[in-house]
Design a protein around this motif. Structure first.
Motif, PDB file in Angstrom:
ATOM      1  N   VAL A  71      -5.604   2.246   1.116  1.00 56.95           N
ATOM      2  CA  VAL A  71      -6.950   2.283   0.546  1.00 56.95           C
ATOM      3  C   VAL A  71      -7.903   3.107   1.421  1.00 56.95           C
ATOM      4  O   VAL A  71      -8.712   3.894   0.915  1.00 56.95           O
ATOM      5  N   SER A  72      -7.795   2.946   2.742  1.00 60.01           N
ATOM      6  CA  SER A  72      -8.733   3.679   3.609  1.00 60.01           C
ATOM      7  C   SER A  72      -8.463   5.177   3.525  1.00 60.01           C
ATOM      8  O   SER A  72      -9.399   5.987   3.553  1.00 60.01           O
ATOM      9  N   ALA A  73      -7.190   5.563   3.364  1.00 62.67           N
ATOM     10  CA  ALA A  73      -6.870   6.981   3.210  1.00 62.67           C
ATOM     11  C   ALA A  73      -7.533   7.528   1.945  1.00 62.67           C
ATOM     12  O   ALA A  73      -8.085   8.631   1.936  1.00 62.67           O
ATOM     13  N   LYS A  74      -7.495   6.737   0.892  1.00 58.92           N
ATOM     14  CA  LYS A  74      -8.073   7.157  -0.388  1.00 58.92           C
ATOM     15  C   LYS A  74      -9.592   7.253  -0.333  1.00 58.92           C
ATOM     16  O   LYS A  74     -10.210   8.148  -0.888  1.00 58.92           O
ATOM     17  N   GLU A  75     -10.193   6.268   0.313  1.00 55.94           N
ATOM     18  CA  GLU A  75     -11.660   6.166   0.299  1.00 55.94           C
ATOM     19  C   GLU A  75     -12.319   6.877   1.481  1.00 55.94           C
ATOM     20  O   GLU A  75     -13.544   6.918   1.584  1.00 55.94           O
ATOM     21  N   ALA A 115      -9.332  -7.597   1.125  1.00 56.04           N
ATOM     22  CA  ALA A 115     -10.341  -7.075   0.189  1.00 56.04           C
ATOM     23  C   ALA A 115     -11.710  -7.684   0.494  1.00 56.04           C
ATOM     24  O   ALA A 115     -12.736  -6.985   0.487  1.00 56.04           O
ATOM     25  N   MET A 116     -11.732  -8.978   0.785  1.00 58.11           N
ATOM     26  CA  MET A 116     -13.009  -9.611   1.160  1.00 58.11           C
ATOM     27  C   MET A 116     -13.554  -8.969   2.430  1.00 58.11           C
ATOM     28  O   MET A 116     -14.756  -8.784   2.593  1.00 58.11           O
ATOM     29  N   MET A 117     -12.650  -8.602   3.328  1.00 59.36           N
ATOM     30  CA  MET A 117     -13.068  -7.941   4.576  1.00 59.36           C
ATOM     31  C   MET A 117     -13.716  -6.591   4.271  1.00 59.36           C
ATOM     32  O   MET A 117     -14.751  -6.246   4.853  1.00 59.36           O
ATOM     33  N   ASN A 159     -16.998  -1.444  -0.580  1.00 59.26           N
ATOM     34  CA  ASN A 159     -16.762  -2.166  -1.823  1.00 59.26           C
ATOM     35  C   ASN A 159     -15.788  -1.469  -2.768  1.00 59.26           C
ATOM     36  O   ASN A 159     -15.051  -2.111  -3.503  1.00 59.26           O
ATOM     37  N   LYS A 160     -15.801  -0.133  -2.700  1.00 60.68           N
ATOM     38  CA  LYS A 160     -14.862   0.580  -3.585  1.00 60.68           C
ATOM     39  C   LYS A 160     -13.421   0.299  -3.185  1.00 60.68           C
ATOM     40  O   LYS A 160     -12.544   0.138  -4.029  1.00 60.68           O
ATOM     41  N   ALA A 163      -2.795   0.733  -5.431  1.00 61.74           N
ATOM     42  CA  ALA A 163      -4.157   0.889  -4.921  1.00 61.74           C
ATOM     43  C   ALA A 163      -4.469   2.336  -4.548  1.00 61.74           C
ATOM     44  O   ALA A 163      -5.627   2.701  -4.350  1.00 61.74           O
ATOM     45  N   SER A 164      -3.408   3.167  -4.435  1.00 59.25           N
ATOM     46  CA  SER A 164      -3.619   4.580  -4.083  1.00 59.25           C
ATOM     47  C   SER A 164      -3.813   5.455  -5.314  1.00 59.25           C
ATOM     48  O   SER A 164      -4.050   6.652  -5.196  1.00 59.25           O
TER      49      SER A 164
END
Ligand code: IPM
Ligand code: MG
Length: 353
Positions: free
Chosen positions: A28-32, A297-299, A306-307, A351-352
């Motif tokens: 997710v962090s790579a994507k966002e 996700a809560m983290m 949030n995205k 998620a990617s």
């Protein structure tokens, strides 16, 4: 943006489920386009083995120096016979207290795909969306005096006005973002501490005129939770009642392997699944990582990403929709039963997208 994440894998299935959460976070962090720098610390049994201390200072310092703590689970039979001060649970309580994490948020969200996994009837649970707001650093868990000898033992349930006020505010703030109803759970027909709880909650409620407040005795709340869980939005309660009711709430959802939690109120938030370390299934690749991935996700929400959080929740829904199940929920709509690690990879992949 780069965030410092203190990672505490813990004992039992802790390491397996945290590895999957990290897999998903990395995707997710790579994507966002944000970075997560992880640093590992020990807590619980694994810390006892290395430092002879279930909550080493290094762990507290590391957590305080981070932006958020991602935590698996602690405990196991190996450490059950140790004296109280060495027990893994004592380590977790000390960490929560040291970080000032007085508010524990435990949402119970139903996945329609798993509606049959609950032991309750589908019509009772369809549409349930509730959150337990549990006071986490006070009450009977921490009250002094506490004592035990061979013939007598006691603990003390204490709440001060300040402690009640601040947790009540968290509950009303949560309710404002949700369906605007707070059910405050106590035992005010018997306990003085609950009488004060009620009075203070009433006072705080005046600051939130748009939120409806009701009070419920804990025995009735336990019954209402299985009778008609849809009546609840935010359940505000103390430490021990919240411990009990949140486990009960997890069964509405069908598996304790599905419920995340956030502990907040201090300088850094801590995110952990509500389940324990399940030593009986550790290392077999059958643990459900979803509760931990939802905690991640809560983290991200807490960090303002949030995205990324949305991506994770959507991915979990889709993976369940497509019929992938870990063993604990294998009997409910499985097209394919997958391992802990396969589940993590699937959620990361979805998620990617
Ligand atoms: C929880 C757990 C802990 C608690 C234990 C492990 C100390 O049951 O997080 O709900 O009672 O708070
Ligand atoms: Mg518990």
């Amino acid at each position: 943006m780069a965030y410092k994440i203190a990672v505490i894998k813990g004992d039992g299935i802790g390491p397996e489920i945290i590895d999957e959460a990290i897999k998903v976070l990395d995707a997710v962090s790579a994507k966002e386009g944000f970075d997560l720098d992880y640093k590992e610390y020990l807590l619980g049994g694994s810390a006892v083995d290395v430092f002879d201390n279930p909550c080493p200072d290094e762990t507290i310092k590391g957590a305080l120096n981070s932006d958020a703590v991602l935590f698996g689970a602690i405990g196991g039979p190996k450490w059950d016979t140790l004296p109280k001060e060495k027990r893994p649970e004592t380590g977790l309580l000390k960490l929560r207290k040291s970080l000032g994490l007085f508010a524990n948020l435990r949402p119970a969200i139903i996945f329609d795909e798993l509606i049959d996994a609950s032991t309750l009837k589908p019509e009772v649970i369809k549409g349930v969306d509730l959150e337990v707001v549990r006071e986490l650093t006070g009450g009977i868990y921490f009250g002094e005096p506490r004592y035990k000898d061979d013939n007598k033992a006691y603990n003390t349930m204490i709440y001060s006005r300040d402690e009640i006020e601040r947790i009540a505010r968290v509950a009303f703030e949560e309710a404002q973002k949700r369906r605007k109803k707070v059910t405050s759970v106590d035992k005010a027909n018997v306990l003085e501490v609950s009488e004060l709880w009620r009075e203070v909650v009433e006072e705080v409620a005046k600051e939130y005129p748009e939120v409806e407040l009701e009070h419920m005795y804990v025995d009735n709340a336990a019954m209402q939770l299985v009778r008609d869980p849809k009546q609840f939005d935010v359940i505000l309660t103390g430490n021990i009642f919240g411990d009990i009711l949140s486990d009960e709430a997890s069964m509405i959802v069908g598996s304790i392997g599905l419920l995340p939690s956030a502990s907040i109120g201090g300088k850094v938030g801590l995110f952990e699944p509500i389940h324990g370390s399940a030593p009986d299934i550790a290392g077999q690749g059958i643990a459900n990582p979803i509760a931990t991935i939802l905690s991640a996700a809560m983290m991200l929400d807490y960090l303002g990403e949030n995205k990324g959080a949305k991506r994770i929740r959507k991915a979990i829904k889709e993976v369940l929709r497509d019929g992938y199940r870990t063993k604990d929920i294998a009997n409910f709509g499985a097209k394919e039963v997958v391992t802990t690690s396969e589940m993590g990879s699937l959620i990361a992949e979805y998620a990617s997208k």
